[in-house]
Design an enzyme around this catalytic site. Structure first.
Site, short mmCIF file in Angstrom:
data_model
loop_
_atom_site.label_atom_id
_atom_site.label_comp_id
_atom_site.label_asym_id
_atom_site.label_seq_id
_atom_site.Cartn_x
_atom_site.Cartn_y
_atom_site.Cartn_z
N LYS A 196 2.90 6.05 5.26
CA LYS A 196 2.22 4.79 4.95
C LYS A 196 1.92 4.00 6.21
O LYS A 196 1.67 2.80 6.16
CB LYS A 196 3.08 3.95 3.99
CG LYS A 196 3.31 4.62 2.64
CD LYS A 196 4.34 3.88 1.81
CE LYS A 196 4.74 4.71 0.60
NZ LYS A 196 5.94 4.17 -0.08
N PRO A 247 0.79 -1.18 0.00
CA PRO A 247 0.00 0.00 0.00
C PRO A 247 0.84 1.25 0.00
O PRO A 247 1.83 1.35 0.70
CB PRO A 247 -0.76 -0.11 1.31
CG PRO A 247 -0.07 -1.17 2.09
CD PRO A 247 1.04 -1.67 1.31
N GLU A 248 0.38 2.16 -0.79
CA GLU A 248 0.93 3.51 -0.76
C GLU A 248 -0.15 4.38 -0.12
O GLU A 248 -1.14 3.85 0.38
CB GLU A 248 1.26 3.96 -2.20
CG GLU A 248 2.21 2.99 -2.89
CD GLU A 248 2.57 3.41 -4.31
OE1 GLU A 248 2.64 4.61 -4.58
OE2 GLU A 248 2.79 2.50 -5.14
#
Length: 277
Positions: free
Chosen positions: A58, A2-3
């Site tokens: 993040k 995930p960003e």
DNA sequence: AGGGGTACCTGCGGGC
DNA sequence: TGCCCGCAGGTACCCC
């Protein structure tokens, strides 16, 4: 995985569903993902109520009502999944499970086991983030074109694409969105920061904001060969909007040039040499 | 200072 | 079919 857009999506879902919830029990199947002693971790979390869930870069932070905060990093393949009730078969790669008094369950899965859980005094988090020298949150109002220009001027000899991914330059951008931003702004990922003129900086800034905002709205990106899902088990819808990521050898949507793949600071980077200058 | 390599892991697809 | 290789959303560390 995930960003920023993916972590933001998960964070919002967790905040909505977990706020006010009280932790009843924690199951730990892979102790190494907790960055402190399991005993201490359990001691400080079981029985605590969740005040709120928020995000920095993040990282997902869960503030508890006892002065502690959980800090979670999903790295490449971490998932946080909410369930309404206990499921017996947790599936492969389930390393940690939170049980709440209302019977809801939060499951942490991670194929590559790079993700981690940590615990901080809530009051120490600010200092911790300062020590890490994290860059600004790009979706905050304070992240202006002027600010972006200033930041760039401090890193004249860096290539723009790897620079966009540096968490102490701007927080939250990773390998997918850095490539997408460069393509949209028609800028080669190889360009050194000091070679960018005012107009080009403005274009990068504009597309950076546009892409991140749109991706957040669409619940993040699940690309063709990826396993990203949000806390409700849904895929991100921005995957269909990707313009260069993993399109090596295919035609550029803009100029019909052939997308090339290079490696920059160890990361695969797709771009169109014909229209990204 | 920037960037290369390595490490942490598992899984998948391609080539032979 | 099976094996080996390269590759994958992140980041920390050592080294030149």
């Amino acid at each position: 995985m995930p960003e920023l857009p993916e972590v933001e999506t998960i964070k919002s879902q967790l905040n909505r569903r977990l706020k006010g919830g009280k932790i009843k029990k924690i199951e730990i199947f892979l102790p190494k993902i907790i960055r402190l002693e399991a005993k201490f971790f359990i001691n400080k979390t079981v029985g605590a109520k969740i005040k709120k869930v928020w995000r920095r870069a993040k990282m997902i932070i869960i503030d508890l009502d006892n002065g502690y905060s959980l800090l979670i990093h999903l790295k490449l393949t971490g998932r946080l999944i909410l369930c309404h009730r206990l499921r017996e078969d947790y599936q492969k790669h389930t390393h940690l499970v939170f049980h709440f008094f209302d019977k809801s369950v939060l499951i942490f899965q991670d194929i590559r086991q790079f993700g981690y859980f940590d615990l901080y005094r809530t009051e120490n988090l600010k200092g911790f983030f300062q020590e890490k020298k994290l860059g600004p949150e790009p979706l905050k109002k304070s992240f202006t074109l002027k600010k972006f220009t200033e930041l760039l001027s401090k890193k004249p000899d860096k290539k723009i694409k790897p620079l966009l991914m540096e968490q102490n330059f701007i927080a939250g951008i990773g390998n997918i969105y850095a490539q997408e931003i460069c393509w949209s702004a028609k800028i080669s990922p190889l360009r050194l920061a000091k070679t960018l003129n005012k107009k080009e900086i403005q274009e990068i800034y504009r597309h950076l904001l546009m892409i991140l905002k749109k991706a957040v709205k669409q619940g993040g990106t699940t690309a063709a060969d990826e396993g990203y899902i949000d806390a409700r088990g849904n895929k991100g819808k921005y995957g269909s909007q990707l313009k260069v990521y993993q399109r090596e050898g295919e035609k550029c949507f803009r100029c019909k040039g052939i997308i090339e793949r290079i490696v920059l600071t160890g990361r695969g980077t797709a771009y169109c040499p014909r229209c990204q200058k």
